[in-house]
Design a protein around this motif. Structure first.
Motif, PDB file in Angstrom:
ATOM      1  N   ASN A  91      20.751 116.160  51.490  1.00 17.07           N
ATOM      2  CA  ASN A  91      21.076 115.019  52.345  1.00 17.07           C
ATOM      3  C   ASN A  91      21.774 113.960  51.501  1.00 17.07           C
ATOM      4  O   ASN A  91      21.130 113.225  50.748  1.00 17.07           O
ATOM      5  CB  ASN A  91      19.809 114.459  52.986  1.00 17.07           C
ATOM      6  N   LYS A  92      23.089 113.904  51.623  1.00 14.39           N
ATOM      7  CA  LYS A  92      23.851 112.974  50.798  1.00 14.39           C
ATOM      8  C   LYS A  92      23.648 111.526  51.225  1.00 14.39           C
ATOM      9  O   LYS A  92      23.996 110.598  50.482  1.00 14.39           O
ATOM     10  CB  LYS A  92      25.345 113.322  50.840  1.00 14.39           C
ATOM     11  N   ASN A  93      23.097 111.315  52.417  1.00 13.75           N
ATOM     12  CA  ASN A  93      22.884 109.948  52.891  1.00 13.75           C
ATOM     13  C   ASN A  93      21.854 109.210  52.052  1.00 13.75           C
ATOM     14  O   ASN A  93      21.971 107.999  51.837  1.00 13.75           O
ATOM     15  CB  ASN A  93      22.436 109.978  54.358  1.00 13.75           C
ATOM     16  N   ASP A  94      20.822 109.907  51.603  1.00 14.41           N
ATOM     17  CA  ASP A  94      19.826 109.267  50.741  1.00 14.41           C
ATOM     18  C   ASP A  94      19.642 110.007  49.419  1.00 14.41           C
ATOM     19  O   ASP A  94      18.667 109.764  48.700  1.00 14.41           O
ATOM     20  CB  ASP A  94      18.485 109.142  51.470  1.00 14.41           C
ATOM     21  N   GLU A  95      20.580 110.911  49.115  1.00 16.55           N
ATOM     22  CA  GLU A  95      20.569 111.669  47.858  1.00 16.55           C
ATOM     23  C   GLU A  95      19.209 112.336  47.633  1.00 16.55           C
ATOM     24  O   GLU A  95      18.566 112.150  46.596  1.00 16.55           O
ATOM     25  CB  GLU A  95      20.952 110.771  46.671  1.00 16.55           C
ATOM     26  N   SER A  96      18.815 113.115  48.615  1.00 15.83           N
ATOM     27  CA  SER A  96      17.551 113.826  48.518  1.00 15.83           C
ATOM     28  C   SER A  96      17.759 115.293  48.858  1.00 15.83           C
ATOM     29  O   SER A  96      18.775 115.673  49.468  1.00 15.83           O
ATOM     30  CB  SER A  96      16.516 113.221  49.468  1.00 15.83           C
TER      31      SER A  96
END
Length: 434
Positions: A91-96
Motif C-alpha cells: 500500500n503505497k498510500n501509507d508505505e505499508s
C-alpha cells in the motif's frame, strides 16, 4: 524515456547479470521450530519489491523479507506458528505491506489481513503491525481484493451476502452492497459492474460509481438460450461478453452501440489484462499474448516463444507503469533430453514492446555474455550465489521488476529468489543512465 542503442535494446536492459541469490528456506530449521512452513522447500508464488526490501511468498505460506542494502534476510513475516500467508500487497498510500493469511487454528477457513509499515519491517519489529477488518467475516468463498488503480479495497462476506468497499488510504468503510442475486463484481478505473444471475434470455447488469456506489445505469444484456457464458468483463465503459461458440460482443454501456468480433478471430482467452489508460487489453491463451483495442481490432501479436505458464497471472509477468513493456518468463529455444523425451528444460526472461509485440531484450541461458556478477571487493555481507545461470532460469514461478532500481527478481520451484541487474548499479547511477 530510456535511451535505445543502435541494436534496438534499451540501455537499461543491457549488460544484465545475475547479481544476487536469496533463499526463503532456512537450513537451520531448529532456530524456527514453530514455523511448519519451514519444514520443506516450497516454490515462490509471489514477489514484491519496496524500495530496498524484497518480499517473497512461498506456496507453503512462508513470507520472507530480504534487504538489498545488506543482501541478507531481514525476517520472516509469519508472526504466528500456524500462520499461512496467501498473498501480500504494498500500500503505497501509507508505505505499508498488507499480508493476507489463513490459520491452522481456524482450519484455514477465514482470511485475516494485517498491515505493517515498511520501516518497521526493516527493523524486524513486526509487532508494530495492525490487523484489518477484524469485524468482517471472510470465510471461504469470501475474498478481499486490493484495487490499486483507484485506491479501494473490495471484500465479500459470505455470511452476510454483502460486498463492502473500503478506502485504501485510511481503511474506512465507504459503502456496502447487500444483494444475494449478485454473481460477480467487476471493477475498473471509476466504475463497478454488478453481474446478476442470468435468466434464460438475458443477464441483468448494474453499473455503479466506484467512489460512492451510486447506480449509474441498470440494463439487461441479451444472451443465447442454453449456451454457456465464457466471460463477462468490464473495460471502462465497454462490456465484453462471449458465449460458447459465439462471436465476441463489445457493448458501449452508455449509448448501447454494439460491435461483434468473429469467433474465429477472437477465441476465448484464459486471462485478460486491462490497460485502462491505453484503452487496450491483453489476452492470454495457450501461452500466447495478443493486444486488442476497444473496437475489437488486433493491435499486436507477440512474436516470441510461448509463455512458460499457459495460465499466466500477474505474479509471473510484469507490466511497466507506463504500460509500454511486458516482462515475462517464456519457453526458451533449447530443449533437453530426458530418457528419450524432448522437453523444454529452461526458460528465458523476455522484455517485449506491448504496442508492437517485438521482443526488445532477453535474459537467455544461451547468451554467452550473461554472467554471474563478481563479488565486490570488501563486500563481506554479500550472500553467495550457488546456482548457475541455467539453474537460475529453470522453473521460474514468480517474477517482479523494480522500476526504481532497474532490477528483475525471479523466484523458482526451489524457493530461491534471484536478482538480475546491471553490474553494481545504484539508484543515482540508474537515474543518470535513463
Amino acid at each position: 524515456m530510456a535511451r535505445v542503442t543502435a541494436a534496438g535494446v534499451p540501455e537499461k536492459f543491457q549488460s544484465i547479470q545475475l547479481q544476487e541469490e536469496f533463499d526463503t528456506f532456512d537450513c537451520d530449521v531448529h532456530m524456527f521450530p514453530d514455523l511448519q512452513c519451514l519444514k520443506k522447500r516450497s516454490k515462490i508464488i509471489e514477489i514484491v519489491s519496496v524500495k530496498d526490501v524484497i518480499f517473497a511468498v512461498a506456496q507453503s505460506g512462508l513470507c520472507a523479507a530480504f534487504s538489498r542494502t545488506t543482501n541478507k534476510r531481514i525476517c520472516f513475516l509469519n508472526i504466528s506458528p500456524d500462520e499461512t500467508i496467501r498473498s501480500i500487497f504494498y500500500n503505497k498510500n501509507d508505505e505499508s505491506l498488507i499480508t493476507v493469511s489463513v490459520y491452522a487454528s481456524d482450519h484455514f477457513s477465514s482470511l485475516k489481513c494485517r498491515t505493517t509499515p515498511i520501516e518497521y519491517i526493516r527493523r524486524n519489529q513486526l509487532d508494530a503491525g495492525c490487523p484489518l477488518f477484524e469485524t468482517e467475516s471472510l470465510k471461504w468463498p469470501g475474498f478481499v481484493e486490493f484495487i490499486d488503480m483507484n485506491c479501494k479495497i473490495l471484500i465479500y462476506s459470505v455470511q452476510e451476502s454483502t460486498y463492502k468497499v473500503f478506502d485504501l488510504k485510511n481503511y474506512s468503510l465507504l459503502y456496502s452492497i447487500c444483494d444475494k442475486d449478485i454473481e460477480d463484481i467487476k471493477t475498473s478505473l471509476s466504475k463497478m459492474l454488478l453481474v446478476y444471475r442470468r435468466t434464460p434470455g438475458h443477464v441483468p447488469l448494474k453499473m455503479l460509481s466506484i467512489e460512492d456506489g451510486k447506480v449509474l445505469k441498470s440494463f439487461n444484456h441479451s444472451l443465447h438460450h442454453n449456451k454457456k457464458v465464457d466471460f463477462i468483463e468490464q473495460f471502462n465503459e465497454k462490456l465484453l461478453v462471449k458465449q460458447e461458440n459465439e462471436n465476441l460482443q463489445i457493448l458501449d454501456m452508455w449509448n448501447s452501440d454494439l460491435i461483434e468480433v468473429s469467433r474465429t478471430e477472437f477465441m476465448t482467452p484464459s486471462a485478460f489484462i486491462f490497460l485502462y489508460e491505453k484503452h487496450l487489453f491483453l489476452t492470454l491463451r495457450n501461452g500466447t499474448v495478443a493486444v486488442w483495442n476497444v473496437r475489437g481490432e488486433l493491435v499486436a501479436s507477440f512474436e516470441d516463444p510461448l509463455l512458460w505458464h499457459p495460465d499466466c497471472n500477474t505474479n509471473n509477468i510484469y507490466i511497466t507503469t507506463d504500460l509500454d513493456l511486458i516482462i515475462s518468463y517464456c519457453k526458451a529455444e533449447d530443449v533437453c533430453r530426458d530418457e528419450g523425451e524432448v522437453r523444454p528444460c529452461v526458460g528465458s526472461i523476455n522484455v517485449s514492446d506491448i504496442l508492437t509485440g517485438k521482443c526488445i531484450a532477453k535474459i537467455c541461458p544461451l547468451d554467452p555474455h550473461l554472467q554471474i556478477g563478481p563479488r565486490k571487493r570488501g563486500d563481506a555481507d554479500r550472500s553467495t550465489i550457488r546456482s548457475t545461470i541455467k539453474e537460475a532460469l529453470e522453473n521460474v514461478t514468480a517474477l517482479f521488476y523494480d522500476e526504481d532500481r532497474n532490477e528483475i527478481y525471479t523466484g523458482n520451484e526451489r524457493g530461491l529468489v534471484h536478482v538480475w541487474s546491471k553490474p553494481h548499479i545504484s539508484g543515482d547511477n540508474l537515474r543518470a543512465c535513463l
